[in-house]
Design an enzyme around this catalytic site. Sequence first.
Site, PDB file in Angstrom:
ATOM      1  N   ASP A 222      38.966  58.639  45.611  1.00  0.00           N
ATOM      2  CA  ASP A 222      39.291  57.959  46.858  1.00  0.00           C
ATOM      3  C   ASP A 222      38.095  57.143  47.344  1.00  0.00           C
ATOM      4  O   ASP A 222      36.943  57.586  47.261  1.00  0.00           O
ATOM      5  CB  ASP A 222      39.664  59.018  47.906  1.00  0.00           C
ATOM      6  CG  ASP A 222      40.160  58.412  49.192  1.00  0.00           C
ATOM      7  OD1 ASP A 222      41.158  57.667  49.151  1.00  0.00           O
ATOM      8  OD2 ASP A 222      39.569  58.700  50.253  1.00  0.00           O
ATOM      9  N   GLU A 272      31.016  64.727  28.857  1.00  0.00           N
ATOM     10  CA  GLU A 272      30.592  66.062  28.436  1.00  0.00           C
ATOM     11  C   GLU A 272      31.807  66.956  28.188  1.00  0.00           C
ATOM     12  O   GLU A 272      31.894  67.656  27.174  1.00  0.00           O
ATOM     13  CB  GLU A 272      29.693  66.663  29.514  1.00  0.00           C
ATOM     14  CG  GLU A 272      29.298  68.108  29.272  1.00  0.00           C
ATOM     15  CD  GLU A 272      28.600  68.716  30.478  1.00  0.00           C
ATOM     16  OE1 GLU A 272      28.812  69.929  30.742  1.00  0.00           O
ATOM     17  OE2 GLU A 272      27.859  67.978  31.171  1.00  0.00           O
TER      18      GLU A 272
END
Length: 560
Positions: A222, A272
């Site tokens: 957002d 990752e």
Amino acid sequence: MTADAISPNPSGRPGDMLGWWRTSVIYQVYVRSFQDSDGDGVGDLGGVRARLPYLRSLGVDAIWLNPFYASPQHDHGYDVSDHLAVHHEYGDLAAFDRLVRDAHRLDLKVIVDVVPNHCSIEHAWFTAAVAAGPGSPERRRFHFADGRGQYGELPPNNWRSIFGGPAWHRISEPDGTPGQWYLHTFAPEQADFNWRHPEVTEHFEAVLRFWLDRGVDGLRIDVAHGLHKRDGLPDHEFAIDDELTGDPVNPHAWNQPEVHDVWRSWRALAEEYTEQTGRERVLIGEVGVLDTAELASYQRPDELHQSFFFEFLRAPWSAESLSQVIDRGLGTVAAHDSPVAWVLNNHDMPRSVTRYAGGAPGVSPGDVNLGLTRARAAALLMLALPGSVYLYQGEELGLPEVVDLPDAVLTDPMFRRTGGARRGRDGCRVPLPWTSAGDAFGFSPAGSHTPPWLPQPEWFAHYSVDRQLESGESMLQLYREALALRHRVRALAAGRFRWLSTEPGVLAFTRGDNVACVVNFSSRPVCAPVGSQLLLGSDPEVGDKVPPNGAGWFLLDAGS
């Protein structure tokens, strides 16, 4: 149809392969209005889970859940009080885990909303900051400042809130005296974080890991153009434009260079998890900048995977306007090897049927039949473009905006903060109609005594899921057929894009060598491509000709 036109994957779905998001269709679930499973008039995670088979049969690849976190609901979840907990009306963490598990069993990815620009004033950090007093370490996590004027009675600068009014609110200090002011670029109940404070960075890394560890496939961010503010928070001569337009215009409050460092860090974290699990985790930004080149800069290879291309949503029903918007998207955003994320509807904008009908919230529904006709054609246009697509719940039903909600039921802080000058976003958030009869049109369980949190108009019965499933020419059936073809016909999802020469008022392009999309914005019928075979039309009249406000997908060289 040639063998090359058909995907070798029977479902046509991207599965767990890397890059699944590049051509996916993602369905936005506004949890509060999707499905109520316990009869309290509010949608919840259990309701979403119960409707997963519907979403699977619709043909989408992933769902994006609007905020379901603990919140006092001043902005319906975008004022988060605890980023690691589920709001009690929506369920609990166990309900969330069941939802993710069942979605993955149905080969549906799950994307959750993250709100990093601000938090609720009921967040533990903010209440601690108010209690700690001026100059405390707790206050440095936010933007607290002394006021201007003889007694500090004026805001620290001239910035205005996107939701209307000053972007500052004054608190009472622990001893009861008028105190400092805090920055809120949205509602006063949403205090902006100070992203120059290392603890804010650390907090959100922990938030991301918490939800990624629970199996989510992506994060919708957002206000991704927010977070950092210009150092010193200086005045700006056009600060009022944020309030007047509802767009992020003030260059001191938005789109600071440092925000790109945040997205590089988050991208590294997502990579990752991708490397550890073999499942690609993606970042999708709500980037409100108005310049397409600036938007594209958020999608560099080491930053966000995607950001919504709102220009497409804002474009008027015009061949010239939409062709220019499409060219800008493909020429700038896609230039960073990041596909365009096309969108026609979301929880912040009036629904496309009403926009194309010439209607407006609080004013008029416009010509709804015209709006529906155009929305059907726009759906085929969007679903034929290269990139990914984000659908908003109810879009597949052709729901118009509810433009005449009584003032007394409106909940959007934008309506209150502007004194009604801006109607707000409630009209596109009315709970969905699942059945044409019964309590709340099937939104709540049978026999529920609590009405939906926003009232549904009687005409919603005409747009209900059950009624549309019975009609072969409904908007819902159009979306189901279009999504099925997008999965089966390889060129629609991955074929090279090329404009075709057309007469004025018509857009036409090919995907790959054998599929064409034609959209007629003119007032007269136009011919389909010579020798083509109709794959799908937005209107029953589409065939050898495409009628005004119609669209069609055509297989070229049908005899080969």
